[in-house]
Motif scaffolding. Structure first.
Motif, mmCIF file in Angstrom:
data_model
loop_
_atom_site.group_PDB
_atom_site.id
_atom_site.type_symbol
_atom_site.label_atom_id
_atom_site.label_comp_id
_atom_site.label_asym_id
_atom_site.label_seq_id
_atom_site.Cartn_x
_atom_site.Cartn_y
_atom_site.Cartn_z
ATOM 1 N N GLY A 1 0.810 -1.220 0.000
ATOM 2 C CA GLY A 1 0.000 0.000 0.000
ATOM 3 C C GLY A 1 0.839 1.264 0.000
ATOM 4 N N ASP A 2 2.108 1.130 0.350
ATOM 5 C CA ASP A 2 3.020 2.274 0.295
ATOM 6 C C ASP A 2 3.316 2.657 -1.153
ATOM 7 O OD1 ASP A 2 4.040 3.570 2.572
ATOM 8 O OD2 ASP A 2 5.226 1.789 3.148
ATOM 9 N N VAL A 3 3.538 3.934 -1.370
ATOM 10 C CA VAL A 3 4.135 4.341 -2.643
ATOM 11 C C VAL A 3 5.642 4.472 -2.419
ATOM 12 C CG1 VAL A 3 2.089 5.456 -3.569
ATOM 13 C CG2 VAL A 3 3.664 6.775 -2.138
ATOM 14 N N ILE A 4 6.373 4.602 -3.504
ATOM 15 C CA ILE A 4 7.835 4.650 -3.387
ATOM 16 C C ILE A 4 8.253 5.768 -2.440
ATOM 17 C CG2 ILE A 4 9.976 5.052 -4.659
ATOM 18 C CD1 ILE A 4 8.528 3.846 -7.152
ATOM 19 N N ALA A 5 7.675 6.945 -2.661
ATOM 20 C CA ALA A 5 8.105 8.106 -1.876
ATOM 21 C C ALA A 5 7.770 7.938 -0.400
ATOM 22 C CB ALA A 5 7.451 9.369 -2.431
ATOM 23 N N SER A 6 6.612 7.369 -0.079
ATOM 24 C CA SER A 6 6.244 7.241 1.339
ATOM 25 C C SER A 6 7.135 6.240 2.048
ATOM 26 C CB SER A 6 4.766 6.840 1.463
ATOM 27 O OG SER A 6 4.547 5.541 0.943
ATOM 28 N N SER A 7 7.439 5.125 1.376
ATOM 29 C CA SER A 7 8.264 4.139 2.059
ATOM 30 C C SER A 7 9.697 4.644 2.210
ATOM 31 C CB SER A 7 8.224 2.801 1.316
ATOM 32 O OG SER A 7 8.476 2.987 -0.045
ATOM 33 N N LEU A 8 10.174 5.433 1.247
ATOM 34 C CA LEU A 8 11.506 6.014 1.399
ATOM 35 C C LEU A 8 11.510 7.029 2.530
ATOM 36 C CD1 LEU A 8 12.651 6.455 -2.330
ATOM 37 C CD2 LEU A 8 13.481 4.779 -0.657
ATOM 38 N N ALA A 9 10.461 7.862 2.580
ATOM 39 C CA ALA A 9 10.387 8.877 3.629
ATOM 40 C C ALA A 9 10.338 8.212 4.998
ATOM 41 C CB ALA A 9 9.170 9.764 3.415
ATOM 42 N N HIS B 1 3.328 5.769 -7.426
ATOM 43 C CA HIS B 1 3.588 4.383 -7.841
ATOM 44 C C HIS B 1 3.781 3.505 -6.605
ATOM 45 C CE1 HIS B 1 4.815 1.522 -11.027
ATOM 46 N NE2 HIS B 1 5.456 0.954 -10.015
ATOM 47 N N GLN B 2 2.966 2.456 -6.483
ATOM 48 C CA GLN B 2 3.069 1.595 -5.313
ATOM 49 C C GLN B 2 4.278 0.676 -5.417
ATOM 50 O OE1 GLN B 2 -0.524 -0.392 -4.206
ATOM 51 N NE2 GLN B 2 -1.680 1.514 -4.041
ATOM 52 N N ILE B 3 4.854 0.391 -4.267
ATOM 53 C CA ILE B 3 6.015 -0.499 -4.255
ATOM 54 C C ILE B 3 5.561 -1.947 -4.419
ATOM 55 C CG2 ILE B 3 7.533 0.987 -2.907
ATOM 56 C CD1 ILE B 3 6.747 -0.680 -0.435
ATOM 57 N N SER B 4 6.454 -2.749 -4.948
ATOM 58 C CA SER B 4 6.194 -4.183 -5.038
ATOM 59 C C SER B 4 7.500 -4.894 -4.701
ATOM 60 C CB SER B 4 5.715 -4.552 -6.442
ATOM 61 O OG SER B 4 6.635 -4.080 -7.395
ATOM 62 N N GLU B 5 7.388 -6.137 -4.330
ATOM 63 C CA GLU B 5 8.562 -6.868 -3.867
ATOM 64 C C GLU B 5 9.631 -6.920 -4.964
ATOM 65 O OE1 GLU B 5 8.725 -7.898 -0.682
ATOM 66 O OE2 GLU B 5 10.814 -8.477 -1.077
ATOM 67 N N GLY B 6 10.828 -6.509 -4.598
ATOM 68 C CA GLY B 6 11.944 -6.626 -5.524
ATOM 69 C C GLY B 6 12.051 -5.495 -6.541
ATOM 70 N N LEU B 7 11.177 -4.512 -6.427
ATOM 71 C CA LEU B 7 11.195 -3.393 -7.384
ATOM 72 C C LEU B 7 12.562 -2.706 -7.359
ATOM 73 C CD1 LEU B 7 9.061 -1.816 -9.185
ATOM 74 C CD2 LEU B 7 8.892 -0.230 -7.277
ATOM 75 N N LEU B 8 13.083 -2.418 -8.553
ATOM 76 C CA LEU B 8 14.363 -1.711 -8.643
ATOM 77 C C LEU B 8 14.108 -0.280 -9.062
ATOM 78 C CD1 LEU B 8 16.528 -4.414 -10.463
ATOM 79 C CD2 LEU B 8 16.560 -3.819 -8.024
ATOM 80 N N VAL B 9 14.456 0.648 -8.182
ATOM 81 C CA VAL B 9 14.193 2.063 -8.438
ATOM 82 C C VAL B 9 15.517 2.804 -8.413
ATOM 83 C CG1 VAL B 9 12.873 4.075 -7.691
ATOM 84 C CG2 VAL B 9 12.028 1.772 -7.160
ATOM 85 N N THR B 10 15.710 3.669 -9.392
ATOM 86 C CA THR B 10 16.891 4.533 -9.344
ATOM 87 C C THR B 10 16.469 5.974 -9.565
ATOM 88 O OG1 THR B 10 17.280 3.986 -11.663
ATOM 89 C CG2 THR B 10 18.661 2.858 -10.048
ATOM 90 N N ALA B 11 17.346 6.880 -9.177
ATOM 91 C CA ALA B 11 17.072 8.305 -9.340
ATOM 92 C C ALA B 11 17.391 8.719 -10.771
ATOM 93 C CB ALA B 11 17.907 9.111 -8.360
#
Lengths: 180, 413, 950, 88
Positions: free
Chosen positions: C32-40, C84-94
């Protein structure tokens, strides 16, 4: 012997018609008889076939224009009578040769049709035996809400040369529902 | 680092160049009134003032500077046409672009990365050969290339081998390119203004007074002006503007739409266009993919966008480059084009002695900005149509001397 | 950092941790987290580097708009980290990083701002040589430009499209949208409500004191059977006649709504001060979203910049979440938060009247300067006003205007089945929004002829407080960003006006303000204010920029869906494949090019040609257009459509058909067989028949002749049996047709039966040999074909393909419309004056043909031949130029090597004055070599027609 | 997508239709000068107000007339050739 696209040796003989979330039934070999041009309506009426309004079907007569008619039942007797009759009687419309005829039914009928036809076909908007001349499966087509063999659904008439294309287009549209 | 940047760094305050003076009051009379403050009108003003010494010139713009088709086109610059008259004209257009930044001391970012047009049918390939033969004969840089060379030039293309849209070859025009459209107009405006040309924004021409086959007065929302010579160059409005002077032009207006994606790191070097798919793509120096195609299917004087055109262009783009499916579109827009029966412009004289036409630019006007400006200025200064413009006369239709460029214009403008 | 306790964070499932990587480092969030919320939540606030200066950037709106939150997924550039919601193993770069996000090698760009004022690139990068831009500067800039990286190996995904219909589409599922949708659905309307978030509720899902109202609305919505709620669904544009694209995942729903209510809400605006782009500085609504949606504490020590009641509500929320509140800064003169401020005071929070002029910090906020005082903090929350979500209304024709009294934008709707409700309509309090929504619903119900009431417009006292007009002055040291996407500062806009770019659209183009991914959502209001002030005008005079679709970025995939170029097969498609045909597309049709192994194409094609010339061949001509023209006026109709005369054509005869357009240009040809007084069977070229048919109907819609036209292209199949032994083949068929020379002369035609199949037989052909063309209803095509092949066994009848057909036709000099003609070809230029009736009073193109004839003959199609080895390059191929005094006067339209004549043969346009037989003309080969040839007639083979008429 | 109402088939998406351009008066070839005939060939009504055009509903091949505002794109009415008293 007649060969239709899905018959052995036909142009689309290698195509399998979808039969899961939606069922395509090939009715192309069924008889039908089209008349077009001045005199068509009057001749049919004289045969005891009252004409429906344009874009409706009644008593087996499908009306596509003021003088554009297709009889979709017991066509062979009528054809013989027409050939024997004197003019004016309209002209043959070759609907048994120009059109493929397919019936669509199945549990995801509405979902699939929403993907391949731009007209609102919901029961509230498109009643039984209503007809639309529009596009179905990227082809110019005539769609008719029509129960066939006890199956509620739609009949579609379209260019017979595009039979394989149409069958593939319907299958592709249905894939979303069969896979998920 | 360019020295120019140091000037900015070591100035205490931002050093103002003052490209475009504020709109002054209208005078009662000008030697030349140019109607239309787009690229063509401003280029003409530049050439009049710099090369013909004519500076008592007013450029009248209904809205803001270069806000019409100059702002809305997708900036293709090329000379791969079919008629010898067209090729000669557009060829000089390309040459003038090559020198434009120097000419204007304004970087118009002319980026000559070449244009690759794709053939999916034998008929298209045949027409490419004709364009190549005509172009080569006129000395332009153009050739028909085979499928392998197409692949080499644009390695990511979907060649659709064996499919209904197999790429059979291409037309490679190494001189083709793009430029920053606004900069072209601003550069001409700044140069012309520096020599005394007046640029009047928010000044709309409402009508004309004529006497004995001459325009005597130009009526505007800010007052009437007497004019020695008048030129109209109002893309998308030329039919109406000419009608206000009683001149009937064979022009029909169609919207032309385009769209642009979010910026991406560079991956598409050349301009790529497909005749069968009615789609072309180019990556701007900002990294956006600009995508365009054919005109709308029916006549309309509106800059509204449609979903159908966006779907159509997306289909074409993702067919050519399937991996673009995941790329995001940022904006779509439209311009109003003045289409002529033969897809060539109408330039030169009109039935009125002092009214000059720079019209009918359809979807292909941007690339002609400098060359049309140069020769329209020469025409106005001499009171005689420049020879290179003569074939483009509005009289050619009645004479059946059409300059048919439909085949060279349909897919890439 | 630990999460806030429930009920904070209702969107996350704390039982389901999800791990992913950002910049190579592993992070764990919750489902349920988005990328930004889980990083924050893991104290990773920096998400990207800015476009131009490579400044550290993080989340500001949590609403998915600004470029700062765009991140790269392996095959997906420019993904919104705050949506964008996170999913297991998602690879995100800046993105837009040279090196790593933390240590960006291009961070020095931030120090070079002085060198790069607005529009600097127009004044530089032009030297030292003419090519310097192209060769040196542009590649450098292109590399620095752009954001995400495209994966050119990305795999194909399935994108779907469907059509939807409804009485009412409500856009936005907040308080206004939900209320309006429920109200209309309860009265009987068929309603779709589209909400871009994963849950309905809009601001009610994160705003203070909203949960009761939300609960009530959700219950009512669930009870409505004719209300279809679509969440995660973006309404991404408005098009004519209420045609709206709804995007949910990979599917596009093209929706036709009778009525539309836009309840799209408002966009909270940032404040302008130095370093206002530092991570840790965010909108009030963003802080609330972080807390209520994701249970993320937005900071430890906060300053709140509050210019409206919402700011005070956020301050109270922060206190509830355990954030230390340093102070609330209210920039309004005599600013007071009223009851809300009192609530804060009782909790010991000071409010300060003044403004924030600067923030400090390198990669994250460390302090702010408010009225000259530096206040340490790691969170600055801004609540200074909003603008209505104007994009959809403006696309639909609404006008955005500035209300000077209330310092806000207002929308004025066009006269259309379109309505706005709620905060997009300038309202703020729950009561006002609800009343407004009910008002809009009843307007819709009235239009739909459903039970309705008249409800008056709403005044909202709180909305008046919502905006205030700040005094925006450029900070002497800059970095006061107006447009974060494009790194545009206050002085950039001011300097643009000084350069003369005074119109808002010009400023946008010169500075690129509003051109980035957020498309002006956070810059339009401030930019308008700055420009108005700099040019000494009101905002009403400067105007505002236009809104263009789409509303938010959308993928090309979802717009394109599946590709479906239509495809047609002749009745013999499988038969050709069985015979080994190389099938190629010709328009939508698939046709045999030749029969046999591809590697031996030339040899096989030559054999096919030889079979026709020496024996007999058969060609499937089923794709040829077929039309029936019937009725008492059929002859008159054809007389007007084609250039020859048909009224007196005898039954049983074929006649050539040449079609010109009004300009006298040849556009099609074919053959008309008269089957009865009132029935003609007419052929048209494969590619043109659809157009010819439509044109015929178009003309008759005007003429109103007593004639009926029918396109029977698919109904009939056709086979052309051709060659010196063709008669033996057809005579061997079981038929009631007399195929003998005496019984069936050249250009005759009849109906009969062959092999039990009804046929239309014609003695016509395209090869110059004795030819019989048999057409039959397509359902009989296989039977007829098999009978023909059987009958042809004795002479080894050979099927041949399109390529041999082209050679055969060129040997005989038959033209192909579209290849040997172009958009200007007149019948005279083809030497077809024999096919143009002089006695008919009218046919389409007649007058133009005459006018053109009076102007002389500019060019003429001539036959040319060249003796040269088959593979010689010194032969003019197709499209080579015909030169006269080195000026192009024509070109080669067809050119092939004739295996029959053993030479190259061609048709070419030569100058009108050179068209007499024997005149030498000059051609330029593709290799540049000039060759000369004498003009010949079109027919190279059997010019006296001895073979086809035997 | 714009809706166009076919007199025979009712309201449909405009991409089911093909535009055949503004109605032209057919001059009499016997009495018309070359210049006027050339004008007839190349000039099309391009005014920004209401134009009357021919349209074809493609799936049914039905031809009809429409009055449409060429600037706002508003369709004022559609009608059959038989009902075309108002035809200019």
């Amino acid at each position: 012997m007649k060969t239709f696209p899905l018959s052995p040796g036909g142009a689309a003989e290698n195509v399998t018609l979808i039969d899961n979330v939606i069922t395509l039934t090939d009715l192309t070999p069924l008889p039908r008889f089209g008349l077009k041009g001045r005199g068509s309506g009057a001749w049919l009426q004289a045969q005891g076939r009252p004409l429906p309004q344009i874009n409706q079907i009644a008593n087996g007569v499908l009306r596509l224009g003021s003088e554009d008619l297709v009889v979709v039942e017991t066509a062979d007797d009528l054809r013989a009578a027409w050939h024997a009759a004197p003019a004016p009687k309209g002209y043959t419309a070759w609907r048994e040769e120009t059109w493929a005829w397919m019936h669509l039914s199945g549990p995801r009928l509405n979902d699939v049709l929403a993907k391949i036809c731009p007209v609102d076909l919901s029961p509230a908007a498109f009643k039984d035996n209503q007809i639309a001349q529009t596009r179905v499966g990227y082809l110019e087509a005539i769609i008719w809400r029509h129960t066939f063999d006890g199956r509620e659904g739609f009949s579609v008439f379209f260019d017979i040369a595009a039979t394989a294309f149409f069958a593939n287009a319907v299958a592709t549209a249905a894939r979303e529902f069969s896979e998920g | 680092m360019p020295l120019r940047l140091l000037k900015y760094a070591f100035s205490r305050d931002y050093p103002v160049t003052g490209d475009i003076p504020a709109t002054p009051d209208l005078k009662s009379s000008y030697d030349v009134v140019i109607i239309g403050g787009g690229g063509h009108g401003l280029a003409c003003a530049h050439y009049l003032s710099k090369y013909h010494g004519i500076t008592n010139v007013a450029v009248l713009e209904k809205g803001y500077l270069a806000g019409g088709n100059t702002a809305r086109n997708t900036t293709t610059i090329r000379s791969n046409y079919i008629t010898k008259e067209g090729i000669a004209f557009y060829k000089e257009g390309v040459q003038l672009y090559e020198e434009m930044s120097q000419e204007l001391d304004f970087n118009v970012m002319f980026s000559q990365r070449g244009q690759l047009t794709l053939a999916h049918t034998e008929a298209t390939l045949r027409s490419f050969h004709l364009r190549a033969e005509m172009g080569k004969h006129a000395g332009t840089n153009i050739e028909v290339v085979d499928a392998q060379t197409v692949k080499d030039l644009s390695p990511h293309l979907n060649m659709d081998e064996g499919g209904p849209l197999e790429i059979m070859g291409g037309l490679w025009h190494a001189d083709g390119g793009t430029a920053r459209h606004d900069a072209v107009a601003w550069g001409y405006a700044a140069q012309a203004a520096r020599r005394g040309v007046e640029i009047h924004q928010r000044t709309e021409v409402e009508g004309f007074e004529t006497d004995q086959g001459r325009i005597t007065k130009v009526r505007t929302n800010r007052g009437d002006i007497a004019a020695g010579q008048v030129m109209i160059a109002v893309g998308g409005m030329n039919y109406d503007m000419a009608m206000r002077a009683g001149v009937e032009l064979p022009i029909r207006c169609y919207p032309l739409q385009a769209m642009v994606t979010q910026p991406l790191k560079p991956w598409l070097h050349t301009l790529v266009s497909s005749v069968s798919l009615h789609t072309y793509l180019v990556q701007s120096s900002r990294g956006e993919i600009v995508i365009g195609g054919g005109s709308d299917p029916y006549q309309l004087c509106s800059t509204r966008s449609t979903l159908d055109m966006k779907e159509h262009l997306s289909e074409g783009a993702t067919h050519l480059f399937p991996f673009l499916q995941g790329v995001r579109l940022l904006r779509q827009w439209a311009g109003i084009t003045d289409m002529t029966p033969d897809y060539s412009p109408i330039m030169g004289a009109s039935p009125l002695k002092n009214l000059w036409l720079d019209c009918g630019w359809g979807t292909w006007g941007f690339k002609a900005t400098p060359v049309a400006g140069k020769y329209m200025a020469q025409t106005i200064a001499n009171g005689r149509v420049a020879p290179i413009l003569e074939p483009f006369t509005m009289e050619r239709f009645a004479r059946f001397e059409l300059l048919n460029e439909m085949g060279a214009t349909a897919a890439s403008h | 950092m630990t999460r806030l306790p429930a009920p904070w964070g209702h969107r996350i499932n704390r039982d389901k941790p999800v791990s992913f990587r950002f910049e190579g480092t592993k992070f764990t969030g919750f489902e349920g987290d988005v990328i930004a919320s889980s990083l924050a939540a893991n104290d990773q606030w920096m998400l990207s580097r800015s476009f131009k200066y490579h400044r550290p950037r993080g989340l500001m709106s949590m609403a998915g708009s600004e470029a700062d939150t765009l991140v790269q997924l392996p095959s997906d550039p420019n993904v919104q980290a705050d949506r964008h919601q996170i999913s297991e193993g998602l690879l995100v770069t800046a993105q837009n990083v040279n090196g790593s996000l933390a240590n960006d090698r291009d961070a020095f760009m931030d120090k070079l701002g002085r060198f790069m004022p607005v529009g600097f690139y127009y004044r530089t990068f032009m030297g030292p040589t003419r090519n310097a831009w192209l060769k040196f500067w542009e590649p450098l800039i292109r590399k620095k430009a752009g954001l995400g990286v495209l994966d050119t190996n990305a795999t194909h995904q399935n994108y779907e499209k469907a059509n939807l219909f409804c009485d009412l589409l409500v856009v936005g599922g907040g308080a206004a949208g939900l209320t309006a949708a429920i109200e209309a659905a309860e009265a009987g309307a068929d309603v779709i409500l589209a909400e871009m978030e994963p849950e309905i509720g809009g601001a009610l899902t994160y705003r203070r004191d909203s949960s009761d109202l939300l609960h009530d609305l959700r219950n009512r919505a669930t009870a409505c059977p004719n209300l279809r709620i679509m969440t995660d669904t973006l309404v991404n544009g408005w098009y004519e006649d209420n045609w709206l694209p709804l995007i949910r995942g990979n599917k596009l729903f093209k929706t036709r709504a009778v009525e539309v209510i836009l309840a799209t809400g408002a966009i909270e605006q940032p404040a302008t001060f130095r370093n206002n782009d530092l991570p840790g500085i965010m909108l009030g609504s963003a802080a609330q979203r972080l807390m209520r949606h994701y249970a993320v504490k937005p900071g430890n020590r906060a300053v709140v910049l509050a210019a409206n009641p919402d700011g005070y509500r956020v301050a109270l929320d922060l206190l509830d979440a355990g954030v230390e509140l340093a102070t609330v800064v209210d920039p309004r003169a005599g600013g007071s938060g009223g009851d809300l401020a009192n609530a804060l005071h009782t909790k010991g929070v000071k409010t300060l009247t003044g403004d924030i002029t600067e923030a400090q910090g390198k990669k994250h906020l460390k302090s702010v300067t408010a009225d000259g005082t530096r206040i340490p903090c790691d969170l600055l929350v801004m609540s200074v006003g909003s603008v209505p979500m104007w994009q959809l209304p403006c696309q639909a024709g609404a006008k955005l205007s500035y209300d000077q009294d209330h310092a806000r934008f207002n929308l004025t709707l066009p006269d259309a089945p379109l309505h706005i409700a709620g905060s997009v309509n300038g309202l703020s309090s729950h009561d006002a929004v609800t009343t407004d929504a009910i008002r809009s619903a009843h307007q819709v119900l009235a239009q739909l002829d459903l039970p309705h009431r008249d409800i008056a417009g709403v005044e909202d006292t709180e909305a008046v407080l919502a905006n205030f007009e700040p005094t925006i002055t450029a900070h002497p040291k800059g970095k006061d960003f107006i447009d974060r996407d494009e790194d545009i500062q206050v002085k950039d806009l001011q300097n643009a006006t000084r350069e003369g770019y005074r119109e808002l659209e010009l400023i946008k183009r010169f500075t690129t303000v509003g051109m980035g991914p957020s498309q002006g959502r956070h810059s339009a209001l401030a930019a308008a204010r700055i420009v108005a002030k700099a040019t000494d005008r009101s905002i009403a005079e400067t105007g505002v920029t236009t809104a263009r679709p789409p509303f938010a970025p959308e993928t090309l995939g979802v717009l394109s869906g599946h590709h479906h170029p239509a495809e047609r097969r002749t009745a013999l498609h499988q038969e050709h494949l069985r015979l080994g045909a190389d099938m190629r597309p010709v328009g939508a049709w698939w046709r045999p090019y030749f029969y046999g192994d591809k590697t031996d194409a030339r040899c096989l094609i030559d054999e096919e040609v030889r079979a026709v010339r020496e024996n007999a061949g058969v060609l499937d001509v089923s794709t040829l257009g077929g039309l029936e023209v019937r009725g008492p006026d059929a002859g008159e109709f054809l007389n007007r459509i084609y250039t020859m005369a048909y009224k007196k054509q005898p039954v049983g005869r074929c006649r050539y058909c040449l079609m010109t357009n009004e300009m006298g240009t040849v556009i099609d040809d074919g053959v008309a067989l008269r089957l009865a007084d009132d029935l003609y069977y007419v052929t048209a070229t494969t590619g043109a028949v659809a157009r010819v048919y439509a044109d015929m109907l178009f003309w008759n819609a005007q003429w109103q002749l007593d004639v009926d036209v029918l396109n029977v292209t698919s109904a009939f199949s056709g086979f052309n049996i051709t060659g010196p032994n063709a008669r033996q083949v057809v005579e061997a068929l079981n038929s009631n047709i007399d195929f003998s020379h005496e019984g069936f002369a050249y250009l005759e035609g009849c109906e009969g039966r062959v092999a039990g199949v009804p046929v239309r037989a014609m003695r016509i052909g395209f090869t110059g040999e004795l030819s019989y063309e048999l057409h039959c209803p397509s359902s009989h095509a296989l039977t007829l074909w098999q009978a023909i092949m059987e009958a042809g066994k004795s002479v080894s009848l050979r099927p041949y393909g399109l390529e041999a057909s082209r050679i055969l036709r060129l040997e005989k000099g038959h033209i192909l419309i579209g290849q040997d003609t172009d958009a200007l070809t007149s019948p005279d230029e083809l030497g077809f004056d024999w096919a143009v009736s002089k006695s008919k009073p009218f046919f389409i193109g007649k007058r133009a043909i005459e006018m053109r004839r009076n102007k002389g003959l500019p060019r003429k199609l001539a036959g040319l031949s060249f003796d040269a080895p088959r593979d010689s390059q010194d032969v003019p191929q197709e499209s080579c130029l015909v030169l006269r005094d080195n000026v192009p006067v024509g070109h080669v339209t067809s050119s092939l090597y004739s295996p029959t004549l053993k030479k190259h043969i061609a048709l070419a346009y030569v100058h009108g004055d050179d068209s007499d037989t024997g005149t030498q003309v000059t051609l330029k080969c593709r290799n540049g070599k000039r060759v000369n040839a004498p003009v010949e007639g079109h027919a190279f083979f059997d010019p006296d027609n001895k073979r086809q008429e035997v | 997508m714009k809706i166009l109402t076919c007199p025979m088939n009712g309201p449909r998406n405009i991409n089911e239709f093909q535009c055949f351009g503004p109605v032209k008066n057919d001059p009499d070839p016997a009495t018309t000068s070359d210049a006027d005939w050339a004008r007839h060939l190349f000039r099309v009504d391009n005014s920004r107000g209401v134009i009357t055009e021919w349209w074809r509903h493609v799936p049914s091949n039905y031809f009809f007339l429409a009055e449409r505002n060429a600037t706002t794109n508003e369709v004022i009415r559609t009608f059959t050739p038989q009902d075309a008293e108002a035809r200019p």
